[in-house]
Design a protein around this motif. Structure first.
Motif, PDB file in Angstrom:
ATOM      1  N   GLN A 141      34.064  -9.898 -14.072  1.00  0.00           N
ATOM      2  CA  GLN A 141      33.649  -9.805 -15.477  1.00  0.00           C
ATOM      3  C   GLN A 141      34.832  -9.733 -16.443  1.00  0.00           C
ATOM      4  N   ASN A 142      35.698 -10.719 -16.359  1.00  0.00           N
ATOM      5  CA  ASN A 142      36.854 -10.899 -17.243  1.00  0.00           C
ATOM      6  C   ASN A 142      37.976  -9.891 -17.036  1.00  0.00           C
ATOM      7  N   SER A 143      37.931  -9.085 -15.976  1.00  0.00           N
ATOM      8  CA  SER A 143      38.943  -8.055 -15.750  1.00  0.00           C
ATOM      9  C   SER A 143      39.495  -8.116 -14.328  1.00  0.00           C
ATOM     10  N   LEU A 144      40.655  -7.508 -14.135  1.00  0.00           N
ATOM     11  CA  LEU A 144      41.215  -7.336 -12.804  1.00  0.00           C
ATOM     12  C   LEU A 144      40.840  -5.958 -12.286  1.00  0.00           C
ATOM     13  N   VAL A 145      40.413  -5.892 -11.033  1.00  0.00           N
ATOM     14  CA  VAL A 145      40.020  -4.635 -10.418  1.00  0.00           C
ATOM     15  C   VAL A 145      40.565  -4.570  -8.990  1.00  0.00           C
ATOM     16  N   ILE A 146      40.549  -3.366  -8.432  1.00  0.00           N
ATOM     17  CA  ILE A 146      40.976  -3.127  -7.057  1.00  0.00           C
ATOM     18  C   ILE A 146      39.901  -2.285  -6.373  1.00  0.00           C
ATOM     19  N   ASN A 147      39.482  -2.688  -5.186  1.00  0.00           N
ATOM     20  CA  ASN A 147      38.504  -1.943  -4.378  1.00  0.00           C
ATOM     21  C   ASN A 147      37.185  -1.709  -5.106  1.00  0.00           C
ATOM     22  N   ALA A 148      36.694  -2.729  -5.787  1.00  0.00           N
ATOM     23  CA  ALA A 148      35.471  -2.557  -6.581  1.00  0.00           C
ATOM     24  C   ALA A 148      34.250  -3.212  -5.944  1.00  0.00           C
ATOM     25  N   GLY A 149      34.148  -3.227  -4.643  1.00  0.00           N
ATOM     26  CA  GLY A 149      32.996  -3.853  -3.999  1.00  0.00           C
ATOM     27  C   GLY A 149      33.132  -5.366  -4.041  1.00  0.00           C
ATOM     28  N   GLN A 150      32.032  -6.058  -4.144  1.00  0.00           N
ATOM     29  CA  GLN A 150      32.027  -7.524  -4.152  1.00  0.00           C
ATOM     30  C   GLN A 150      32.386  -8.059  -5.533  1.00  0.00           C
ATOM     31  N   GLN A 151      33.254  -9.066  -5.574  1.00  0.00           N
ATOM     32  CA  GLN A 151      33.606  -9.655  -6.872  1.00  0.00           C
ATOM     33  C   GLN A 151      32.615 -10.734  -7.288  1.00  0.00           C
ATOM     34  N   ASN A 152      31.820 -11.252  -6.347  1.00  0.00           N
ATOM     35  CA  ASN A 152      30.756 -12.219  -6.638  1.00  0.00           C
ATOM     36  C   ASN A 152      31.234 -13.496  -7.304  1.00  0.00           C
ATOM     37  N   ALA A 153      32.414 -13.964  -6.940  1.00  0.00           N
ATOM     38  CA  ALA A 153      32.916 -15.246  -7.442  1.00  0.00           C
ATOM     39  C   ALA A 153      32.186 -16.381  -6.728  1.00  0.00           C
ATOM     40  N   SER A 154      32.065 -17.527  -7.399  1.00  0.00           N
ATOM     41  CA  SER A 154      31.466 -18.722  -6.789  1.00  0.00           C
ATOM     42  C   SER A 154      32.566 -19.514  -6.111  1.00  0.00           C
ATOM     43  N   CYS A 155      32.589 -19.439  -4.769  1.00  0.00           N
ATOM     44  CA  CYS A 155      33.678 -20.038  -3.997  1.00  0.00           C
ATOM     45  C   CYS A 155      33.182 -20.957  -2.894  1.00  0.00           C
ATOM     46  N   GLY A 156      31.940 -21.323  -2.899  1.00  0.00           N
ATOM     47  CA  GLY A 156      31.418 -22.127  -1.805  1.00  0.00           C
ATOM     48  C   GLY A 156      30.712 -21.253  -0.784  1.00  0.00           C
ATOM     49  N   PRO A 157      30.563 -21.747   0.430  1.00  0.00           N
ATOM     50  CA  PRO A 157      29.746 -21.035   1.409  1.00  0.00           C
ATOM     51  C   PRO A 157      30.382 -19.769   1.996  1.00  0.00           C
ATOM     52  N   GLU A 158      31.698 -19.661   1.986  1.00  0.00           N
ATOM     53  CA  GLU A 158      32.357 -18.500   2.599  1.00  0.00           C
ATOM     54  C   GLU A 158      32.540 -17.371   1.584  1.00  0.00           C
ATOM     55  N   PRO A 159      32.333 -16.114   2.012  1.00  0.00           N
ATOM     56  CA  PRO A 159      32.607 -14.994   1.099  1.00  0.00           C
ATOM     57  C   PRO A 159      34.089 -14.954   0.738  1.00  0.00           C
ATOM     58  N   HIS A 160      34.380 -14.552  -0.452  1.00  0.00           N
ATOM     59  CA  HIS A 160      35.747 -14.563  -0.972  1.00  0.00           C
ATOM     60  C   HIS A 160      35.879 -13.331  -1.857  1.00  0.00           C
ATOM     61  N   ASN A 161      36.411 -12.245  -1.338  1.00  0.00           N
ATOM     62  CA  ASN A 161      36.411 -10.995  -2.092  1.00  0.00           C
ATOM     63  C   ASN A 161      37.788 -10.612  -2.634  1.00  0.00           C
ATOM     64  N   TYR A 162      38.601 -11.612  -2.934  1.00  0.00           N
ATOM     65  CA  TYR A 162      39.894 -11.391  -3.569  1.00  0.00           C
ATOM     66  C   TYR A 162      40.136 -12.541  -4.525  1.00  0.00           C
ATOM     67  N   ALA A 163      41.002 -12.316  -5.493  1.00  0.00           N
ATOM     68  CA  ALA A 163      41.318 -13.353  -6.476  1.00  0.00           C
ATOM     69  C   ALA A 163      42.571 -14.107  -6.067  1.00  0.00           C
ATOM     70  N   SER A 164      42.602 -15.395  -6.392  1.00  0.00           N
ATOM     71  CA  SER A 164      43.775 -16.247  -6.179  1.00  0.00           C
ATOM     72  C   SER A 164      44.309 -16.669  -7.539  1.00  0.00           C
ATOM     73  N   PHE A 165      45.632 -16.741  -7.652  1.00  0.00           N
ATOM     74  CA  PHE A 165      46.291 -16.951  -8.941  1.00  0.00           C
ATOM     75  C   PHE A 165      47.271 -18.116  -8.896  1.00  0.00           C
ATOM     76  N   GLN A 166      47.627 -18.603 -10.097  1.00  0.00           N
ATOM     77  CA  GLN A 166      48.707 -19.572 -10.293  1.00  0.00           C
ATOM     78  C   GLN A 166      49.442 -19.220 -11.568  1.00  0.00           C
ATOM     79  N   LEU A 167      50.750 -19.471 -11.573  1.00  0.00           N
ATOM     80  CA  LEU A 167      51.555 -19.348 -12.787  1.00  0.00           C
ATOM     81  C   LEU A 167      51.910 -20.734 -13.291  1.00  0.00           C
ATOM     82  N   SER A 168      51.936 -20.887 -14.609  1.00  0.00           N
ATOM     83  CA  SER A 168      52.385 -22.127 -15.227  1.00  0.00           C
ATOM     84  C   SER A 168      53.093 -21.781 -16.533  1.00  0.00           C
TER      85      SER A 168
END
Length: 192
Positions: free
Chosen positions: A51-78
């Motif tokens: 929900q627009n914020s960064l969190v740690i250990n907050a349960g499920q992040q519920n991101a839409s990532c396809g069929p596999e669960p994905h409970n961490y965020a991935s980042f890029q710098l530009s």
């Protein structure tokens, strides 16, 4: 068995050359963040985007990532801007260090505007491999984890303000950037 200084140096040199030489994160590389705070209950946890914020250990992040669960965020710098690793629309971070924002870190989606005092372009990976935010003087600002948070766990803020937004407890930590070899693009949740 006797070891000479030369033998130890030669062994150390061979171990160093066996390590990957391309582990430094560059613009465009995808990475995760591992938290380092010895003795805490979030030692070696990963950042989540909820929900627009960064969190740690907050349960499920519920991101839409396809069929596999994905409970961490991935980042890029530009060019100093920090993004979540996602397809269109882009999701980009900003920091508000004003008295009103108190170091809040949030992300926008697509053309969504950021707050009036938001800053987007001074995120960096420092020489130690940690994600930092650089102020106008070039000084690195670390992060802090504060309670309460969305869904439990900790919310992530810039360091420097004691008890931002009236948080009960805050703990400084190191945000270690770890290159992701097989990243998955996700769309992370926004405010309802």
């Amino acid at each position: 068995m006797k070891f000479t200084t030369a033998a130890i140096a030669a062994t150390a040199a061979s171990l160093v050359t066996a390590l990957p030489t391309d582990s430094k994160i560059k613009d465009g590389d995808v990475f995760t963040i591992q938290t380092i705070r010895s003795g805490s209950d979030f030692q070696y946890s990963t950042f989540q985007a909820v929900q627009n914020s960064l969190v740690i250990n907050a349960g499920q992040q519920n991101a839409s990532c396809g069929p596999e669960p994905h409970n961490y965020a991935s980042f890029q710098l530009s060019n100093g801007s920090l993004y979540l690793y996602t397809a269109n629309p882009p999701q980009q971070f900003f920091v508000d260090r004003s008295g009103m924002g108190q170091g809040v870190i949030q992300y926008t989606t697509g053309a969504q505007p950021m707050v009036k005092n938001g800053e987007r372009t001074t995120f960096a990976i420092n020489d130690d491999g940690n994600l930092v935010f650089r102020d106008q003087t070039g000084e690195d600002i670390d992060f802090q984890a504060c309670q309460p948070s969305l869904g439990g766990g900790y919310s992530v803020w810039l360091g420097g303000v004691t008890r931002p937004a009236g948080a009960d407890e805050c703990y400084g930590f190191i945000a270690r950037a770890i290159k992701e070899e097989n990243p998955t693009k996700c769309l992370y949740t926004q405010y309802p």
